[in-house]
Scaffold this motif. Structure first.
Motif, PDB file in Angstrom:
ATOM      1  N   PRO A 150      11.554   0.576 -46.894  1.00 42.08           N
ATOM      2  CA  PRO A 150      11.297   1.886 -46.268  1.00 42.08           C
ATOM      3  C   PRO A 150      12.561   2.688 -45.974  1.00 42.08           C
ATOM      4  O   PRO A 150      12.506   3.924 -45.890  1.00 42.08           O
ATOM      5  N   ALA A 156      11.339  -8.199 -42.202  1.00 40.51           N
ATOM      6  CA  ALA A 156      10.160  -8.647 -42.943  1.00 40.51           C
ATOM      7  C   ALA A 156      10.117 -10.162 -42.926  1.00 40.51           C
ATOM      8  O   ALA A 156      11.138 -10.831 -42.684  1.00 40.51           O
ATOM      9  N   GLU A 179       5.763  -0.062 -45.096  1.00 45.47           N
ATOM     10  CA  GLU A 179       5.994  -0.118 -43.656  1.00 45.47           C
ATOM     11  C   GLU A 179       4.712  -0.455 -42.908  1.00 45.47           C
ATOM     12  O   GLU A 179       3.677   0.183 -43.106  1.00 45.47           O
ATOM     13  N   SER A 187       8.127  -4.490 -42.247  1.00 43.25           N
ATOM     14  CA  SER A 187       7.470  -4.197 -43.518  1.00 43.25           C
ATOM     15  C   SER A 187       6.622  -5.378 -43.971  1.00 43.25           C
ATOM     16  O   SER A 187       6.852  -6.520 -43.551  1.00 43.25           O
TER      17      SER A 187
END
Length: 483
Positions: free
Chosen positions: A430, A74, A208, A229
């Protein structure tokens, strides 16, 4: 492993975490700010992306990790605006760019919930005034926009090829009201800017987006199976990764105090539903260019020196510069005055530019910044006995002690980089059953700095001077306006 990338005002930092939340490796690479006249500043996205790739590769090398071991990723970033259109360069408008001051003032006169949540006086650092500026001053660019994204979202798009927006960025910086149906079409249409591309899905932090694209995997040196994500704005990531259960002070290039359940208040940004956690609102009280002020003083020394070296010299001497007093609003004031044109004040400065004099100016500027944080906290209606701290300034024990003494609150600092940790929490969500479960898994012990009673008394004297200087500045501004 879990990868987190933090893109700040001058550097991209990459961290690799175990699925148990241990920081395994961290690396960073710099990129240039491209200033231009009129309060404009930008970045080159290609340079940022290369810095991200290089930092990730170095962190992976340090960890001895293969591409296949990195399962999730991320991004967090400053709220800079990426403009994907022909003939617009640099293609990233920096978060601190103030080209849209007039447009921000115009927006502040409109009665709308978006304006209420911007503190009633829209900052030129938000995206709506920048969009309005683009439409008015660069109609050629506006007509050919392929995309326009918050930086954290554009990084995720470059990695996956999937267009999506983070709810964090959309709610906090764009005309988007998550609890009122989403995009504020009435405002956009009234301003004549409803036509910009904004059909992307809006996803909560930690949701996600999808796997890496073939190109993204090749450029980042990771496998395509790595899941990306939705990320956050950097300060929000810091609040997510810092000690829970208390307001968070993110002290980096700028200072932000983040707290849940604060009512809409003039000069505060928020409340923003779901901007960090899905069942919580968050509000922000900010100070512009605080760390940037300290860095500008560092660059004035007649020799190369680091922030750590300056603070070590200050810690080894009696408190320097007690005749100096600083109002640190050199890039405007977010809270409590919501005035981007407000400027700083230094009282008691001599012509001396030797290292001791600059050490004194550095320290007294830091004191002014900490007192400004105290004022922001009070304006938010908070009286915390504990304050989580994150960001670059938090790494300095002397500055943590200063903030404790200035605010009267215990400073709770999580040593393993709360900003990267918050982004890693979003990346891991996730895989671990959601963002709450990931945050619990990634929680770490904190170091606590308590106020020093003797220093608190000194800061109370400084506080009285600080308030008086603000009154005098207001009086001078009023006298100047009459002429």
């Amino acid at each position: 492993m879990i990868a987190a990338v933090d893109v700040g005002s001058a550097r991209a930092r990459a961290g690799l975490f175990s699925v148990e939340g241990q920081l395994v490796a961290r690396a960073s690479r710099g990129f240039a700010t491209l200033p231009s006249p009129g309060g404009q500043a930008g970045f080159d996205f290609a340079e940022i992306w290369q810095a991200v790739s290089d930092a990730l590769a170095e962190a992976r090398r340090m960890a001895g990790a293969s591409p296949a071991q990195v399962q999730a990723l991320a991004f967090d970033a400053t709220c800079s605006l990426v403009v994907d259109a022909p003939n617009f360069a640099p293609d990233v408008i920096a978060w601190h760019d103030h080209r849209a001051v007039a447009e921000a003032e115009e927006l502040g006169r409109i009665r709308h919930e978006v304006v209420v949540r911007a503190g009633g006086s829209v900052s030129p650092e938000m995206q709506t005034p920048k969009l309005l500026w683009l439409a008015r001053h660069r109609p050629d660019v506006w007509a050919e926009l392929r995309a326009v994204h918050d930086l954290c979202d554009h990084l995720a798009w470059r990695a996956t090829g999937i267009a999506a927006r983070s709810l964090c960025a959309a709610a906090a910086k764009w005309p988007y009201l998550p609890d009122r149906g989403g995009w504020a079409h009435d405002l956009l249409e009234g301003l004549g800017i409803a036509g910009f591309p904004h059909e992307d899905r809006v996803l909560a932090p930690g949701a996600e987006i999808g796997p890496l694209s073939r190109q993204g995997a090749a450029e980042l040196g990771l496998d395509r199976e790595c899941i990306v994500s939705a990320g956050l704005i950097d300060a929000f990531a810091g609040a997510l990764g810092a000690a829970p259960g208390m307001p968070a002070l993110i002290a980096g290039t700028s200072n932000c105090v983040m707290a849940p359940d604060v009512a809409a208040t003039p000069a505060l940004w928020g409340p923003y539903p779901g901007a960090i956690l899905p069942d919580q609102t968050v509000s922000e009280g900010g100070q512009s260019a605080t760390g940037a002020l300290l860095d500008s003083i560092r660059r004035q020394y007649p020799f190369e020196t680091s922030h750590g070296e300056i603070l070590a010299r200050i810690a080894a001497m009696p408190e320097p510069g007690q005749g100096l007093h600083v109002l640190p609003d050199f890039k405007g004031n977010r809270a409590p005055f919501a005035d981007p044109l407000m400027r700083g004040v230094v009282h008691g400065m001599s012509l001396d530019r030797g290292a001791p004099a600059l050490d004194a100016l550095y320290w007294r500027s830091a004191v002014g910044i900490a007192l400004g944080t105290r004022q922001v906290i009070a304006h938010m209606g908070l009286r915390p006995d504990r304050l989580a701290m994150a960001g670059g300034q938090a790494r300095a024990p002397l500055l943590r002690q200063l903030y404790a003494d200035a605010t009267g609150a215990e400073i709770h600092w999580q040593p393993e980089d709360a900003v990267l940790r918050g982004t890693a929490i979003a990346a891991a969500a996730p895989l671990l059953g959601g963002i709450h479960a990931a945050r619990k898994r990634f929680a770490r012990a904190v170091e606590v700095t308590r106020p020093n009673p003797e220093a608190v008394a000194r800061r109370e004297r400084d506080w009285a001077v600080f308030l008086r200087m603000q009154q005098q500045r207001a009086e001078i501004s009023e006298l100047t306006a009459r002429n």
